[in-house]
Design a protein around this motif. Structure first.
Motif, PDB file in Angstrom:
ATOM      1  N   GLN A 148       0.833  -1.201   0.000  1.00 20.51           N
ATOM      2  CA  GLN A 148       0.000   0.000   0.000  1.00 20.51           C
ATOM      3  C   GLN A 148       0.865   1.248   0.000  1.00 20.51           C
ATOM      4  O   GLN A 148       0.494   2.278  -0.559  1.00 20.51           O
ATOM      5  CB  GLN A 148      -0.928   0.006   1.220  1.00 20.51           C
ATOM      6  CG  GLN A 148      -1.981  -1.084   1.204  1.00 20.51           C
ATOM      7  CD  GLN A 148      -2.967  -0.939   0.062  1.00 20.51           C
ATOM      8  OE1 GLN A 148      -3.224   0.163  -0.414  1.00 20.51           O
ATOM      9  NE2 GLN A 148      -3.518  -2.047  -0.398  1.00 20.51           N
ATOM     10  N   SER A 149       2.044   1.129   0.627  1.00 20.47           N
ATOM     11  CA  SER A 149       2.995   2.238   0.669  1.00 20.47           C
ATOM     12  C   SER A 149       4.404   1.662   0.745  1.00 20.47           C
ATOM     13  O   SER A 149       4.628   0.679   1.451  1.00 20.47           O
ATOM     14  CB  SER A 149       2.713   3.129   1.883  1.00 20.47           C
ATOM     15  OG  SER A 149       3.694   4.131   2.014  1.00 20.47           O
ATOM     16  N   GLU A 156       8.228   8.315  -0.925  1.00 16.44           N
ATOM     17  CA  GLU A 156       7.131   7.378  -0.713  1.00 16.44           C
ATOM     18  C   GLU A 156       6.286   7.233  -1.981  1.00 16.44           C
ATOM     19  O   GLU A 156       5.977   8.212  -2.663  1.00 16.44           O
ATOM     20  CB  GLU A 156       6.235   7.861   0.432  1.00 16.44           C
ATOM     21  CG  GLU A 156       5.112   6.879   0.757  1.00 16.44           C
ATOM     22  CD  GLU A 156       4.236   7.367   1.892  1.00 16.44           C
ATOM     23  OE1 GLU A 156       3.578   6.539   2.536  1.00 16.44           O
ATOM     24  OE2 GLU A 156       4.198   8.606   2.131  1.00 16.44           O
ATOM     25  N   LYS A 158       2.690   5.023  -3.416  1.00 14.62           N
ATOM     26  CA  LYS A 158       1.493   4.330  -2.957  1.00 14.62           C
ATOM     27  C   LYS A 158       1.080   3.232  -3.940  1.00 14.62           C
ATOM     28  O   LYS A 158       1.245   3.374  -5.150  1.00 14.62           O
ATOM     29  CB  LYS A 158       0.332   5.323  -2.812  1.00 14.62           C
ATOM     30  CG  LYS A 158       0.607   6.485  -1.862  1.00 14.62           C
ATOM     31  CD  LYS A 158       0.543   6.065  -0.408  1.00 14.62           C
ATOM     32  CE  LYS A 158       0.587   7.273   0.513  1.00 14.62           C
ATOM     33  NZ  LYS A 158       0.515   6.880   1.933  1.00 14.62           N
TER      34      LYS A 158
END
Length: 202
Positions: A148-149, A156, A158
């Protein structure tokens, strides 16, 4: 009296059916964009000379030019290193299964989204046909990990899919990090170096 019989199957009648790509799974890039990847002070750049938004026409009967159609919206993106000379390739935005699916090319990094029967065989919304210089080849659903991340070099990203790559590839890749909207957001070399996408990010 002449009596004629017409043998029709469910695949010959009915209505055409459309299979769009979900809006949150479409590429956000434009043709002409330059992708910049960075690892420390090392930078690699890739151009997007071709990005096609098209429709793939597949005859449901399995016989060319017979019966109703399944119409798959597709995207095809072709990426090349900025300093490489890639032979121009043409790809139309209307492709029929009589001629086969949109083709990838050895001298491009290619991603073709949403083509040929993938709706019927996988539980995902749709599948993409991924190709890295045509030596890495799999469906979007065949990822090895999903996050998810994830942090790549302090940036970062996603909803990232990770793919293990054959070590014999020309670029010496061991992993690819893929996003439905961005395509490849990063990659790891066999020596452990990780390059992450820095631009354009929207």
């Amino acid at each position: 009296m002449l009596v004629s019989f017409i043998n029709l199957t469910c695949d010959d009648i009915g209505i055409d059916k459309n299979y769009p790509i979900p809006s949150n799974s479409k590429f956000i890039f434009k043709q002409g964009d330059t992708l910049i990847y960075k690892c420390g002070n090392k930078i690699e750049k890739y151009d997007i000379p071709i990005l096609v938004n098209g429709k793939y026409y597949q005859y449901r009967s399995g016989t060319c030019m017979k019966g109703v159609l399944d119409l798959f919206d597709f995207q095809a993106i072709f990426i090349k290193p900025v300093d490489s000379i890639a032979t121009p390739v043409g790809i139309g935005n209307a492709v029929y299964d009589c001629d086969g699916p949109p083709m990838v090319k050895d001298y491009y990094i290619s991603i073709v989204k949403n083509v040929v029967n993938t709706f019927y065989h996988h539980s995902t919304e749709y599948d993409a046909d991924l190709c890295w210089y045509k030596q890495f080849h799999c469906l979007e659903s065949e990822y090895s990990d999903h996050f998810q991340s994830i942090i790549l070099n302090e940036r970062e990203f996603k909803n990232i899919y990770v793919y293990q790559v054959d070590n014999n590839l020309e670029k010496g890749l061991s992993k690819l990090y893929y996003s439905k909207q961005y395509g490849f957001v990063g990659y790891m070399l066999n020596n452990g170096d990780i390059f992450n996408l820095t631009n354009p990010l929207r």
